[in-house]
Motif scaffolding. Structure first.
Motif, mmCIF file in Angstrom:
data_model
loop_
_atom_site.group_PDB
_atom_site.id
_atom_site.type_symbol
_atom_site.label_atom_id
_atom_site.label_comp_id
_atom_site.label_asym_id
_atom_site.label_seq_id
_atom_site.Cartn_x
_atom_site.Cartn_y
_atom_site.Cartn_z
ATOM 1 N N SER A 17 -14.660 24.114 -14.708
ATOM 2 C CA SER A 17 -13.873 24.737 -13.646
ATOM 3 C C SER A 17 -14.238 24.160 -12.285
ATOM 4 C CB SER A 17 -14.082 26.260 -13.640
ATOM 5 O OG SER A 17 -13.493 26.843 -12.507
ATOM 6 N N ARG A 18 -13.228 23.983 -11.446
ATOM 7 C CA ARG A 18 -13.452 23.502 -10.081
ATOM 8 C C ARG A 18 -13.812 24.630 -9.120
ATOM 9 N NH1 ARG A 18 -8.613 21.013 -11.732
ATOM 10 N NH2 ARG A 18 -8.724 18.737 -11.974
ATOM 11 N N ARG A 62 -19.030 26.471 -15.179
ATOM 12 C CA ARG A 62 -19.257 25.520 -14.090
ATOM 13 C C ARG A 62 -18.898 24.093 -14.485
ATOM 14 N NH1 ARG A 62 -22.726 27.122 -9.781
ATOM 15 N NH2 ARG A 62 -23.366 29.303 -9.946
ATOM 16 N N LEU A 118 -5.848 23.585 -9.077
ATOM 17 C CA LEU A 118 -7.232 23.861 -8.679
ATOM 18 C C LEU A 118 -7.899 24.844 -9.630
ATOM 19 C CD1 LEU A 118 -9.513 23.590 -6.543
ATOM 20 C CD2 LEU A 118 -8.438 25.509 -5.331
ATOM 21 N N ARG A 147 -18.444 28.717 -6.818
ATOM 22 C CA ARG A 147 -18.231 28.308 -5.436
ATOM 23 C C ARG A 147 -17.821 29.495 -4.567
ATOM 24 N NH1 ARG A 147 -15.097 22.470 -5.339
ATOM 25 N NH2 ARG A 147 -16.548 21.343 -6.693
ATOM 26 N N LEU A 152 -15.144 17.747 -16.273
ATOM 27 C CA LEU A 152 -16.031 17.876 -15.119
ATOM 28 C C LEU A 152 -17.492 17.706 -15.530
ATOM 29 C CD1 LEU A 152 -14.423 20.834 -13.130
ATOM 30 C CD2 LEU A 152 -14.321 18.404 -12.636
#
Length: 459
Positions: free
Chosen positions: A394-395, A391, A452, A399, A459
């Motif tokens: 990674s984008r 998490r 993406l 999700r 992040l």
């Protein structure tokens, strides 16, 4: 990325065109043919160098020392190997991808001539085309069959025919037609040469080219929904052309099917006969109507025209179709010819350049997708991306699919998790290690899609 492409032929030009749409790429193409290079610069924003691609002086002029990626796709295996070997000896060698036709060269290239192996990845066009034709033979009615996640999922292209159960109905009705528990996703539709993004209310029309993603066991049921029933099994294969592709295909198929191969050269036919065990080898012209009649072409299930002559392949495939063969396949190098004949008399026109380009892109795309397939003669691409990281890095991990910031032209067809294919419903949550299969209709959106899914450290 600084990219050096050796060879401005059909494959080299296609690679340059595919990578030039990505703004971050700085591309140089080397070829001895000045006319080809001029034509490329008129279409693409690239740099060109005229010269022999295996000469150190020419490679130096082209910027080998700064190159991060070398793609050797000249018409000469020897030139490709030598150029890669020179690049491998650099202090900071680039990634080296070479197209090689001779099988002995494939082993030599991987071993190297001492020290660093000559190539990072070697692509064999004959091997790729052979596997492509094999998948088409094994899936009657398919225009294209693409493997993802080691074969756990397949993307199949099929032309919807009048009489198919789903033709004239909305896509969302699909689940009522398939057996319970069988999930299939329509990833893309092409109608009249134009892409239509599939939604639940989209109505499938006769003549549509439909791409659907499914586990291997669901392919036959899905094709039955898009085409009128055809229970004829494939048993007899007729191959015209005993060159590298035809000979390799016959050898691969002869233990599972009844195979005949037709070769014009008597000497080559004799060599082929000595190499093959269960294949009937014939000598003659593939456009000889009397010969095809004598060999009962009307009782053949699939006719494959695989000579090195586009015109001969087109004419012989059309002749075989007129004489009663239900399914004909032709190998066609010129894209304009392929677009002209496919879907009319000829069921499938195979482009060696398109098949080779797909394999090359899998090795050279920045962001390293596991698989990249060029679709619709380069108009779109299907890619497989393995989700890496957590998490924090990674984008996409954690999700739901609805939350992903995908370009409008991109569609997620499914996710392979473990051994299972999960069809891409909006509430599916992405986890580390997932194989995400996407269909991208506009290649200009590929950099955004790949970016993406990249693992980052901030992040």
């Amino acid at each position: 990325m600084k990219i050096l492409i050796l060879g401005a032929g059909q494959v080299g030009s296609s690679v340059a065109a595919a990578l030039s749409v990505e703004d971050q790429n700085d591309i140089t193409v080397v070829d001895r043919d000045l006319t080809r290079l001029r034509e490329l610069t008129e279409k693409l924003d690239i740099r060109t160098v005229t010269g022999h691609a295996s000469l150190p002086s020419v490679l130096e002029q082209a910027g080998l020392d700064e190159a991060e990626l070398l793609v050797a796709v000249t018409s000469s295996d020897e030139v490709n190997i030598i150029a890669c070997q020179i690049a491998a000896q650099r202090q900071d060698p680039p990634t080296r991808v070479a197209r090689l036709r001779e099988q002995e060269y494939l082993a030599l290239a991987r071993q190297g001539l001492g020290g660093e192996p000559a190539v990072t990845a070697a692509i064999s066009p004959e091997e790729l085309v052979c596997r492509h034709v094999e998948r088409l033979i094994a899936t009657p009615g398919a225009l294209q069959v693409l493997d993802f996640a080691g074969g756990r999922a397949q993307l199949v292209a099929v032309r919807a025919l009048r009489g198919g159960a789903l033709v004239g109905h909305e896509i969302r009705e699909l689940r009522h037609h398939l057996p319970q528990g069988m999930d299939v996703r329509v990833a893309a539709i092409f109608r009249g040469g134009k892409a239509i993004k599939p939604e639940g209310i989209t109505v499938i029309e006769a003549g549509d080219e439909v791409f659907f993603l499914a586990p291997h066991g669901a392919i036959k049921a899905m094709m039955g929904e898009l085409r009128s029933a055809d229970n004829r099994s494939t048993k007899r294969i007729f191959i015209s052309g005993g060159g590298g592709i035809g000979r390799r295909l016959a050898k691969s198929l002869e233990r599972r099917y009844s195979v005949k191969i037709l070769e014009r050269s008597r000497d080559r036919a004799r060599t082929i006969a000595e190499d093959l065990i269960g294949t009937i080898v014939l000598v003659g012209d593939c456009a000889d109507e009397d010969l095809l009649r004598e060999e009962n072409i009307d009782q053949t299930d699939v006719y494959c025209a695989l000579t090195n002559d586009d015109e001969a392949n087109i004419l012989s495939a059309m002749l075989a179709k007129r004489l009663g063969c239900p399914r004909v396949v032709a190998l066609i190098n010129r894209a304009s010819y392929a677009e002209l004949v496919e879907g009319s008399t000829i069921d499938i026109a195979i482009s060696p350049q398109s098949v080779t380009l797909s394999a090359l892109l899998s090795h050279i795309r920045e962001g390293a997708p596991e698989r990249v397939y060029s679709l619709r003669r380069g108009a779109a691409e299907a890619i497989e991306v393995v989700v890496r990281g957590d998490r924090r890095t990674s984008r996409v991990i954690g999700r739901e699919l609805d939350e992903l910031d995908l370009p409008h032209s991109a569609t997620i067809g499914g996710i392979v998790r473990g051994d299972a294919l999960m069809i891409a419903h909006h509430d599916v949550v992405i986890e580390p290690g997932d194989h995400v299969i996407l269909f991208v209709n506009d290649k200009r959106d590929l950099p955004a899609v790949i970016d993406l899914f990249k693992e980052v450290d901030w992040l």
